[in-house]
Motif scaffolding. Sequence first.
Motif, PDB file in Angstrom:
ATOM      1  N   UNK A 126       4.310  -8.389  18.390  1.00  0.00           N
ATOM      2  CA  UNK A 126       3.690  -9.150  19.476  1.00  0.00           C
ATOM      3  C   UNK A 126       4.415  -8.780  20.767  1.00  0.00           C
ATOM      4  N   UNK A 127       3.753  -8.931  21.915  1.00  0.00           N
ATOM      5  CA  UNK A 127       4.429  -8.628  23.177  1.00  0.00           C
ATOM      6  C   UNK A 127       5.738  -9.389  23.323  1.00  0.00           C
ATOM      7  N   UNK A 128       6.706  -8.744  23.938  1.00  0.00           N
ATOM      8  CA  UNK A 128       8.027  -9.275  24.282  1.00  0.00           C
ATOM      9  C   UNK A 128       9.001  -9.321  23.121  1.00  0.00           C
ATOM     10  N   UNK A 129       8.618  -8.799  21.958  1.00  0.00           N
ATOM     11  CA  UNK A 129       9.568  -8.738  20.851  1.00  0.00           C
ATOM     12  C   UNK A 129      10.591  -7.650  21.140  1.00  0.00           C
ATOM     13  N   UNK A 130      11.821  -7.875  20.706  1.00  0.00           N
ATOM     14  CA  UNK A 130      12.895  -6.912  20.916  1.00  0.00           C
ATOM     15  C   UNK A 130      12.938  -5.918  19.765  1.00  0.00           C
ATOM     16  N   UNK A 131      13.082  -4.630  20.108  1.00  0.00           N
ATOM     17  CA  UNK A 131      13.056  -3.556  19.117  1.00  0.00           C
ATOM     18  C   UNK A 131      14.145  -2.525  19.410  1.00  0.00           C
ATOM     19  N   UNK A 132      14.343  -1.626  18.467  1.00  0.00           N
ATOM     20  CA  UNK A 132      15.215  -0.458  18.656  1.00  0.00           C
ATOM     21  C   UNK A 132      14.625   0.699  17.858  1.00  0.00           C
ATOM     22  N   UNK A 133      15.264   1.868  17.943  1.00  0.00           N
ATOM     23  CA  UNK A 133      14.790   3.030  17.194  1.00  0.00           C
ATOM     24  C   UNK A 133      14.708   2.715  15.710  1.00  0.00           C
ATOM     25  N   UNK A 134      13.663   3.242  15.067  1.00  0.00           N
ATOM     26  CA  UNK A 134      13.462   2.986  13.649  1.00  0.00           C
ATOM     27  C   UNK A 134      13.564   4.233  12.801  1.00  0.00           C
ATOM     28  N   UNK A 135      13.186   4.081  11.554  1.00  0.00           N
ATOM     29  CA  UNK A 135      13.342   5.111  10.534  1.00  0.00           C
ATOM     30  C   UNK A 135      12.654   6.424  10.889  1.00  0.00           C
ATOM     31  N   UNK A 136      11.443   6.361  11.407  1.00  0.00           N
ATOM     32  CA  UNK A 136      10.654   7.575  11.665  1.00  0.00           C
ATOM     33  C   UNK A 136      10.698   8.027  13.120  1.00  0.00           C
ATOM     34  N   UNK A 137      11.806   7.809  13.816  1.00  0.00           N
ATOM     35  CA  UNK A 137      11.911   8.216  15.227  1.00  0.00           C
ATOM     36  C   UNK A 137      11.543   9.687  15.319  1.00  0.00           C
ATOM     37  N   UNK A 138      10.499  10.020  16.085  1.00  0.00           N
ATOM     38  CA  UNK A 138       9.930  11.356  16.062  1.00  0.00           C
ATOM     39  C   UNK A 138      10.470  12.310  17.123  1.00  0.00           C
ATOM     40  N   UNK A 139      10.770  11.810  18.304  1.00  0.00           N
ATOM     41  CA  UNK A 139      11.094  12.688  19.425  1.00  0.00           C
ATOM     42  C   UNK A 139      12.602  12.742  19.674  1.00  0.00           C
ATOM     43  N   UNK A 140      13.240  13.805  19.206  1.00  0.00           N
ATOM     44  CA  UNK A 140      14.694  13.924  19.379  1.00  0.00           C
ATOM     45  C   UNK A 140      15.084  14.133  20.841  1.00  0.00           C
TER      46      UNK A 140
END
Length: 195
Positions: A30-44
């Motif tokens: 949902x909007x405004x949720x806090x996140x970070x890089x995850x398992x499938x981070x694609x762009x090095x």
Amino acid sequence: AESVPPAVRLVLPESGECGQGVPVGPHTSAPHMLVRRGLDWLDSEDDNGADREAGMLMRSIEGGKAWVVYWANGGEGTYATGRDDKYELEHLQVHANSGAPVRYEGVVEAGAAVVRGMHWMWDTQDGGIGSVGSVQIAEAAGCVAVRWPNRTLDSYPACQDGGFSLNYFARPVFGTSSLPVLQASPSRSTRRGPA
């Protein structure tokens, strides 16, 4: 933290590398949720989210299968959250059951936040995709009652035989609405919601 009921307690991941948390998906975002890089981070080459930097979900794309994220460093990017079975983001602030189906056989506590699950078959009685409901009580065997933001109260199957109509939401709330973390402050006035 111990004084908060387990069904609605939020915890920050204590340790571990990015990519080991709960993935952000179409039904747990949902909007405004806090996140970070995850398992499938694609762009090095993408510097956003480096060193466990936090970002905030801003706008969904493709029905939640991708999200535009604003990062703490001022950067912005669009990331897969189910598109092509890739999950580039994970929740920074999570509930122990985030994304899991609500099971009547388990401990279902009043106040736990829920969203549509894998066996959802109703049109809009929840108020539409992305609505976060609040578990009220365990009703008949195999079912739980949920109050939605549109003030409806309905019962849903939550067992192997009847199907799993609900998933736990990644950021639990008391009642039917919550104040995004970045908008909360000690002096901000609030009022009780409809639940």
